[in-house]
Design a protein around this motif. Structure first.
Motif, PDB file in Angstrom:
ATOM      1  N   ARG A   1     -25.405  -3.143 -10.456  1.00 27.98           N
ATOM      2  CA  ARG A   1     -25.404  -2.927 -11.633  1.00 27.98           C
ATOM      3  C   ARG A   1     -26.339  -1.463 -11.897  1.00 27.98           C
ATOM      4  N   VAL A   2     -26.602  -0.758 -10.972  1.00 28.03           N
ATOM      5  CA  VAL A   2     -27.258   0.384 -11.081  1.00 28.03           C
ATOM      6  C   VAL A   2     -26.415   1.631 -11.345  1.00 28.03           C
ATOM      7  N   ILE A   3     -26.981   2.374 -12.361  1.00 25.60           N
ATOM      8  CA  ILE A   3     -26.222   3.572 -12.908  1.00 25.60           C
ATOM      9  C   ILE A   3     -27.298   4.798 -12.625  1.00 25.60           C
ATOM     10  N   ASN A   4     -26.844   5.556 -11.361  1.00 24.12           N
ATOM     11  CA  ASN A   4     -27.671   6.504 -11.128  1.00 24.12           C
ATOM     12  C   ASN A   4     -27.596   7.817 -12.042  1.00 24.12           C
ATOM     13  N   HIS A   5     -28.042   7.513 -13.280  1.00 28.60           N
ATOM     14  CA  HIS A   5     -28.025   8.734 -14.138  1.00 28.60           C
ATOM     15  C   HIS A   5     -29.126   8.340 -15.228  1.00 28.60           C
ATOM     16  N   PHE A   6     -29.332   9.213 -16.232  1.00 26.45           N
ATOM     17  CA  PHE A   6     -30.294   9.081 -17.409  1.00 26.45           C
ATOM     18  C   PHE A   6     -29.730   8.364 -18.612  1.00 26.45           C
ATOM     19  N   PHE A   7     -28.085   8.247 -18.673  1.00 29.08           N
ATOM     20  CA  PHE A   7     -27.497   7.431 -19.697  1.00 29.08           C
ATOM     21  C   PHE A   7     -26.337   7.159 -19.298  1.00 29.08           C
ATOM     22  N   CYS A   8     -25.561   6.194 -20.071  1.00 26.02           N
ATOM     23  CA  CYS A   8     -24.271   5.754 -19.654  1.00 26.02           C
ATOM     24  C   CYS A   8     -23.254   6.745 -19.826  1.00 26.02           C
ATOM     25  N   ASP A   9     -22.815   7.519 -18.694  1.00 29.77           N
ATOM     26  CA  ASP A   9     -21.831   8.564 -18.688  1.00 29.77           C
ATOM     27  C   ASP A   9     -20.723   8.035 -17.984  1.00 29.77           C
ATOM     28  N   ILE A  10     -19.376   8.758 -18.064  1.00 39.00           N
ATOM     29  CA  ILE A  10     -18.107   8.147 -17.943  1.00 39.00           C
ATOM     30  C   ILE A  10     -18.132   7.994 -16.346  1.00 39.00           C
ATOM     31  N   SER A  11     -18.384   8.898 -15.458  1.00 42.69           N
ATOM     32  CA  SER A  11     -17.948   8.767 -14.009  1.00 42.69           C
ATOM     33  C   SER A  11     -18.892   7.687 -13.468  1.00 42.69           C
ATOM     34  N   PRO A  12     -20.165   7.597 -13.559  1.00 42.82           N
ATOM     35  CA  PRO A  12     -20.915   6.477 -12.999  1.00 42.82           C
ATOM     36  C   PRO A  12     -20.356   5.141 -13.390  1.00 42.82           C
ATOM     37  N   LEU A  13     -20.121   4.873 -14.538  1.00 44.99           N
ATOM     38  CA  LEU A  13     -19.394   3.617 -15.306  1.00 44.99           C
ATOM     39  C   LEU A  13     -18.267   3.303 -14.218  1.00 44.99           C
ATOM     40  N   LEU A  14     -17.127   4.047 -13.970  1.00 46.37           N
ATOM     41  CA  LEU A  14     -16.075   3.958 -13.550  1.00 46.37           C
ATOM     42  C   LEU A  14     -16.376   3.606 -12.190  1.00 46.37           C
ATOM     43  N   ASN A  15     -17.130   4.300 -11.298  1.00 49.60           N
ATOM     44  CA  ASN A  15     -17.353   3.837 -10.014  1.00 49.60           C
ATOM     45  C   ASN A  15     -18.292   2.676  -9.729  1.00 49.60           C
ATOM     46  N   LEU A  16     -18.623   2.030 -10.952  1.00 45.99           N
ATOM     47  CA  LEU A  16     -19.333   0.811 -10.706  1.00 45.99           C
ATOM     48  C   LEU A  16     -18.305  -0.425 -11.008  1.00 45.99           C
ATOM     49  N   SER A  17     -16.965  -0.016 -11.371  1.00 50.29           N
ATOM     50  CA  SER A  17     -16.175  -1.304 -11.643  1.00 50.29           C
ATOM     51  C   SER A  17     -15.537  -1.570 -10.409  1.00 50.29           C
ATOM     52  N   CYS A  18     -15.490  -3.024 -10.676  1.00 47.92           N
ATOM     53  CA  CYS A  18     -14.793  -3.625  -9.329  1.00 47.92           C
ATOM     54  C   CYS A  18     -13.279  -4.057  -9.536  1.00 47.92           C
ATOM     55  N   ALA A  19     -12.809  -3.541 -10.701  1.00 44.21           N
ATOM     56  CA  ALA A  19     -11.261  -3.889 -11.030  1.00 44.21           C
ATOM     57  C   ALA A  19     -10.455  -2.739 -10.757  1.00 44.21           C
ATOM     58  N   GLU A  20      -9.368  -2.771 -10.768  1.00 45.20           N
ATOM     59  CA  GLU A  20      -8.467  -1.436 -10.682  1.00 45.20           C
ATOM     60  C   GLU A  20      -8.774  -0.482 -11.758  1.00 45.20           C
ATOM     61  N   ARG A  21      -9.046   0.603 -11.661  1.00 48.11           N
ATOM     62  CA  ARG A  21      -9.568   1.543 -12.831  1.00 48.11           C
ATOM     63  C   ARG A  21      -8.594   2.718 -12.913  1.00 48.11           C
ATOM     64  N   ARG A  22      -7.393   2.687 -12.252  1.00 45.06           N
ATOM     65  CA  ARG A  22      -6.508   3.690 -12.462  1.00 45.06           C
ATOM     66  C   ARG A  22      -6.043   4.114 -13.914  1.00 45.06           C
ATOM     67  N   LEU A  23      -5.765   3.011 -14.627  1.00 48.64           N
ATOM     68  CA  LEU A  23      -5.308   3.463 -16.157  1.00 48.64           C
ATOM     69  C   LEU A  23      -6.493   3.927 -16.893  1.00 48.64           C
ATOM     70  N   ALA A  24      -7.943   3.592 -16.811  1.00 47.66           N
ATOM     71  CA  ALA A  24      -8.995   4.065 -17.219  1.00 47.66           C
ATOM     72  C   ALA A  24      -9.292   5.362 -16.651  1.00 47.66           C
ATOM     73  N   GLU A  25      -8.981   5.658 -15.558  1.00 44.77           N
ATOM     74  CA  GLU A  25      -9.383   7.125 -15.285  1.00 44.77           C
ATOM     75  C   GLU A  25      -8.334   7.867 -15.730  1.00 44.77           C
ATOM     76  N   THR A  26      -7.179   7.591 -15.839  1.00 44.28           N
ATOM     77  CA  THR A  26      -5.972   8.357 -16.477  1.00 44.28           C
ATOM     78  C   THR A  26      -6.223   8.918 -17.784  1.00 44.28           C
ATOM     79  N   VAL A  27      -6.488   7.543 -18.700  1.00 45.81           N
ATOM     80  CA  VAL A  27      -7.084   7.904 -20.197  1.00 45.81           C
ATOM     81  C   VAL A  27      -8.092   8.803 -20.210  1.00 45.81           C
ATOM     82  N   ASP A  28      -9.053   8.681 -19.395  1.00 49.00           N
ATOM     83  CA  ASP A  28     -10.162   9.635 -19.397  1.00 49.00           C
ATOM     84  C   ASP A  28      -9.760  11.092 -19.246  1.00 49.00           C
ATOM     85  N   PHE A  29      -9.047  11.215 -18.019  1.00 54.14           N
ATOM     86  CA  PHE A  29      -8.555  12.525 -17.698  1.00 54.14           C
ATOM     87  C   PHE A  29      -7.756  13.244 -18.526  1.00 54.14           C
TER      88      PHE A  29
END
Length: 319
Positions: free
Chosen positions: A172-200
């Motif tokens: 649950r550790v985010i190596n950042h000083f605020f909740c940013d997109i990339s650190p959160l996506l990397n912490l997900s333990c689910a399939e994140r391809r759709l979220a990454e596509t929407v983000d992109f």
């Protein structure tokens, strides 16, 4: 797929800027000073624009919106950082993290749209000065500003929705000083391809479309300026765009570097360094750029300061 035996995360830990206990107070003072300075600068610009009729023009109408946005923008990330430096509590709830992410993305997208609207305003002012008051009427300016805010906040709903529905099961550790997109996506333990596509896709649309509008507008502006017969007229025309152009270059350079990609850069220290530029330094510099590069704003500010000084002297002499 998410494993069945995981414990879902209800809060995250923001690493922030690791430092020795001796350096924590220094970091707090630096970030607090920058935050207060930024908010004060933008509030001064807003008050100047509202209280001085000579600044009731489309260019300054958009500048007032930008100043308000910058004050909100830095308030999304820095206060939480300051709290973590003081109380050593680096946790943030899941809902708090999503809220911070939502407002941060919404304000980034709104700023993109506002900068594009300001470029259009400068383009109309230089290419069609006689039709400028009619084209950039109060109604048109309000519609552009309202559209920028609505577009930024509505598009962000879709983006955050797909991130929030991911499963975060540790660490649950985010190596950042605020909740940013990339650190959160990397912490997900689910399939994140759709979220990454929407983000992109949303990042490309909300960054590249306004940037394209800005590039086309400035291409028209430059071609018009080069056709002007007198060098003095060319210099005056370009000076009205210089501050806006400087802000555009700083803002889009950092945001394109960070967000026009579906996956995160692996160097988190580099991520945080670039994030400081567009979340803290840019909001602080923008009011200075507009004030120092804009003669009308400088003259108005000097006039207000001189009148206040004169009133103070009169009040002191009366006593």
């Amino acid at each position: 797929m998410v494993p069945e035996n995981v414990t879902h995360i209800h809060e995250f830990i923001l690493v922030g800027f690791p430092a020795t206990p001796e350096l924590q107070p220094l970091l707090f003072v630096i970030f607090l000073a920058v935050y207060l300075l930024t908010v004060a600068e933008n509030l001064v610009i807003i008050v100047l624009i509202i209280t001085n009729p000579q600044l009731h023009k489309p260019m300054y109408f958009f500048l007032g919106h930008l100043a308000f946005l910058e004050a909100c923008y830095i308030s999304v990330t820095v206060p939480k950082l300051l709290v973590s430096l003081v109380v050593r509590n680096k946790s943030i709830s899941f809902l708090g993290c999503m809220a911070q992410l939502y407002f941060f993305i919404a304000l980034v997208y709104t700023e993109c749209s506002l900068l594009a609207a300001m470029a259009l305003d400068r383009c109309v002012a230089i290419r069609s000065p006689l039709r400028y008051p009619l084209t950039m009427s109060h109604r048109a300016c309000r519609q552009l500003a309202t559209g920028s805010w609505l577009l930024g906040f509505l598009i962000s709903v879709l983006k955050v929705f797909f991130i929030a529905r991911l499963s975060f099961c540790g660490p649950r550790v985010i190596n950042h000083f605020f909740c940013d997109i990339s650190p959160l996506l990397n912490l997900s333990c689910a399939e994140r391809r759709l979220a990454e596509t929407v983000d992109f896709i949303s990042a490309l649309l909300m960054l590249l479309i306004p940037l394209s509008v800005i590039i086309i507008s400035y291409s028209c502006i430059i071609s018009t300026i080069l056709l002007m017969p007198k060098a003095q007229n060319r210099k005056k025309a370009f000076s009205t765009c210089a501050s806006h152009l400087a802000v555009v270059i700083i803002f889009f350079s950092a945001t394109l570097f960070m967000y026009a990609r579906p996956r995160s850069i692996r160097s988190w220290d580099l991520n945080k360094l670039v994030s400081i530029i567009y979340t803290i330094i840019t909001p602080m510099l923008n009011p200075l750029i507009y004030c120092l590069r804009n003669q009308e704003v400088k003259d108005t500010l000097l006039k207000v300061l001189c009148s206040r000084a004169a009133l103070s002297r009169v009040s002191a002499s009366d006593h």
